[in-house]
Scaffold this active site. Structure first.
Site, PDB file in Angstrom:
ATOM      1  N   HIS A 174      36.914  -9.579 -43.241  1.00  0.00           N
ATOM      2  CA  HIS A 174      36.918 -10.511 -42.104  1.00  0.00           C
ATOM      3  C   HIS A 174      35.495 -11.017 -41.888  1.00  0.00           C
ATOM      4  O   HIS A 174      34.528 -10.264 -42.059  1.00  0.00           O
ATOM      5  CB  HIS A 174      37.439  -9.804 -40.849  1.00  0.00           C
ATOM      6  CG  HIS A 174      37.740 -10.762 -39.737  1.00  0.00           C
ATOM      7  ND1 HIS A 174      36.741 -11.336 -38.975  1.00  0.00           N
ATOM      8  CD2 HIS A 174      38.913 -11.278 -39.293  1.00  0.00           C
ATOM      9  CE1 HIS A 174      37.301 -12.162 -38.101  1.00  0.00           C
ATOM     10  NE2 HIS A 174      38.609 -12.143 -38.265  1.00  0.00           N
TER      11      HIS A 174
ATOM     12  N   SER B 287      41.770 -19.866 -34.115  1.00  0.00           N
ATOM     13  CA  SER B 287      42.321 -20.595 -32.968  1.00  0.00           C
ATOM     14  C   SER B 287      43.765 -21.059 -33.182  1.00  0.00           C
ATOM     15  O   SER B 287      44.160 -22.126 -32.723  1.00  0.00           O
ATOM     16  CB  SER B 287      41.418 -21.778 -32.592  1.00  0.00           C
ATOM     17  OG  SER B 287      40.153 -21.292 -32.152  1.00  0.00           O
TER      18      SER B 287
ATOM     19  N   LYS C 279      41.334  -6.885 -33.043  1.00  0.00           N
ATOM     20  CA  LYS C 279      39.865  -6.690 -33.058  1.00  0.00           C
ATOM     21  C   LYS C 279      39.473  -5.504 -32.173  1.00  0.00           C
ATOM     22  O   LYS C 279      40.244  -4.555 -32.047  1.00  0.00           O
ATOM     23  CB  LYS C 279      39.165  -8.004 -32.654  1.00  0.00           C
ATOM     24  CG  LYS C 279      39.635  -9.186 -33.504  1.00  0.00           C
ATOM     25  CD  LYS C 279      38.800 -10.426 -33.338  1.00  0.00           C
ATOM     26  CE  LYS C 279      39.354 -11.540 -34.231  1.00  0.00           C
ATOM     27  NZ  LYS C 279      38.561 -12.771 -34.183  1.00  0.00           N
TER      28      LYS C 279
ATOM     29  N   GLU D 225      40.140 -18.345 -43.022  1.00  0.00           N
ATOM     30  CA  GLU D 225      39.710 -18.438 -41.625  1.00  0.00           C
ATOM     31  C   GLU D 225      38.355 -19.143 -41.569  1.00  0.00           C
ATOM     32  O   GLU D 225      37.314 -18.505 -41.799  1.00  0.00           O
ATOM     33  CB  GLU D 225      39.558 -17.034 -41.016  1.00  0.00           C
ATOM     34  CG  GLU D 225      40.841 -16.235 -40.966  1.00  0.00           C
ATOM     35  CD  GLU D 225      40.786 -15.151 -39.890  1.00  0.00           C
ATOM     36  OE1 GLU D 225      41.677 -15.159 -39.035  1.00  0.00           O
ATOM     37  OE2 GLU D 225      39.858 -14.328 -39.892  1.00  0.00           O
TER      38      GLU D 225
ATOM     39  N   ASN E 240      45.497  -9.799 -35.116  1.00  0.00           N
ATOM     40  CA  ASN E 240      44.284  -8.990 -35.266  1.00  0.00           C
ATOM     41  C   ASN E 240      43.742  -8.734 -33.860  1.00  0.00           C
ATOM     42  O   ASN E 240      43.186  -9.629 -33.246  1.00  0.00           O
ATOM     43  CB  ASN E 240      43.268  -9.754 -36.130  1.00  0.00           C
ATOM     44  CG  ASN E 240      41.943  -9.032 -36.251  1.00  0.00           C
ATOM     45  OD1 ASN E 240      41.799  -7.895 -35.798  1.00  0.00           O
ATOM     46  ND2 ASN E 240      40.975  -9.688 -36.873  1.00  0.00           N
TER      47      ASN E 240
ATOM     48  N   GLU F 112      33.823 -11.445 -39.359  1.00  0.00           N
ATOM     49  CA  GLU F 112      33.046 -10.661 -38.385  1.00  0.00           C
ATOM     50  C   GLU F 112      32.450  -9.418 -39.039  1.00  0.00           C
ATOM     51  O   GLU F 112      31.343  -9.006 -38.695  1.00  0.00           O
ATOM     52  CB  GLU F 112      33.945 -10.299 -37.181  1.00  0.00           C
ATOM     53  CG  GLU F 112      34.184 -11.536 -36.314  1.00  0.00           C
ATOM     54  CD  GLU F 112      35.507 -11.546 -35.556  1.00  0.00           C
ATOM     55  OE1 GLU F 112      36.164 -10.492 -35.448  1.00  0.00           O
ATOM     56  OE2 GLU F 112      35.885 -12.627 -35.070  1.00  0.00           O
TER      57      GLU F 112
HETATM   58  P1  13P Z   1      41.215 -16.359 -32.976  1.00  0.00           P
HETATM   59  O1  13P Z   1      42.698 -16.554 -33.184  1.00  0.00           O
HETATM   60  O2  13P Z   1      40.886 -15.672 -31.701  1.00  0.00           O
HETATM   61  O3  13P Z   1      40.448 -17.606 -33.220  1.00  0.00           O
HETATM   62  O4  13P Z   1      40.746 -15.299 -34.121  1.00  0.00           O
HETATM   63  C1  13P Z   1      41.099 -15.533 -35.431  1.00  0.00           C
HETATM   64  C2  13P Z   1      40.754 -14.340 -36.232  1.00  0.00           C
HETATM   65  O5  13P Z   1      39.602 -14.032 -36.434  1.00  0.00           O
HETATM   66  C3  13P Z   1      41.864 -13.510 -36.729  1.00  0.00           C
HETATM   67  O6  13P Z   1      41.418 -12.577 -37.668  1.00  0.00           O
END
Ligand code: 13P
Length: 251
Positions: free
Chosen positions: A99, A214, A14, A169, A12, A101
């Site tokens: 997600h 992570s 982002k 997640e 992802n 976010e």
């Molecule tokens: P990180 O791997 O940067 O922690 O992000 C995880 C994530 O939100 C994938 O959608």
């Protein structure tokens, strides 16, 4: 009987990259095609501005493309939004929905996430439906109940006939370098599997459950070996071809 599920590793990207990231994609493609074929399905979810390039450039090395979000409606007066059909038209085969976010930044509810997953299925995409608890919810022992409630209302009934993917997640593990313990991951994924089996009968054991938060080259091997972890959803470590390739190779 245990069902064998082919693992899937999705990156992802982002809101982190511009066209220059296509060079990382080319580097990843080179790594994936030079050695032994990867054991995992590889998906990149780039920003929509370069989705078409990622889909077409990735196709030659088996890398598939996905969107990061879609609208609930197929079309209409929704300035700035992107429909699932548009993502499919650009070459996507997957789309992340719900997600954390987006749930936080845009106030998306489980019902909206469910409608987005339905829209994705309607457009022929495989939705990657995200769930996960906050740190406070984990600390108070509610993590499994919170995730169960999110799953119950975020996954559409259409998952009985169509492919959907679940991504667990934990919000507090995203971008922090912290992860749950292996035991905590195993417990959560088992609990998600039980719920999928109870609701989707024969289809339940076939639904992929990805871990995200992570996931790094250093911990990928251990996390991806956990039962009912059928792959990963990777943020930061998917931005560098070398790191992402190491995670893919850890399957
Ligand atoms: P990180 O791997 O940067 O922690 O992000 C995880 C994530 O939100 C994938 O959608």
């Amino acid at each position: 009987m245990t069902t064998t599920i082919s693992p899937l590793i999705a990156g992802n990207w982002k809101m982190n990259v511009m066209r220059g990231a296509l060079e990382e994609l080319a580097a990843l493609a080179g790594m994936l095609t030079s050695g032994e074929a990867p054991r995992a399905i590889v998906v990149i979810c780039p920003p929509a501005t370069i989705l078409s390039e990622v889909a077409h450039q990735g196709a030659t090395s088996g890398i598939q493309a996905g969107g990061q979000d879609c609208h609930t409606q197929a079309q209409g007066a929704h300035t700035g939004d992107i429909s699932a059909g548009m993502l499919a038209d650009a070459g996507a085969q997957y789309v992340i929905v719900g997600h954390s976010e987006r749930r936080a930044d845009h106030g998306e509810t489980d019902a909206q996430v469910c409608a987005k997953a339905e829209a994705a299925i309607g457009a022929g995409l495989k939705p990657i439906i995200c769930v996960g608890e906050t740190e406070a919810q984990r600390d108070s022992g509610e993590a499994e109940a919170i995730v169960a409630a999110q799953l119950a209302t975020s996954i559409p009934d259409a998952a009985n006939q169509h492919e959907v993917i679940v991504a667990y997640e934990p919000i507090w593990a995203i971008g922090t370098g912290r992860t749950p313990t292996i035991l905590e991951i195993a417990r959560m994924h088992d609990s998600i599997r039980e719920q999928l089996n109870a609701r989707f009968a024969e289809k339940g054991p076939t639904i992929r459950i990805l871990y995200g938060g992570s996931l790094k080259p250093q911990n990928a091997r251990e996390i991806l070996a956990v039962e009912n972890v059928n792959g990963g959803l990777v943020g930061g470590a998917s931005l560098l071809a070398k790191d992402f390739y190491t995670i893919i190779s850890a399957v």
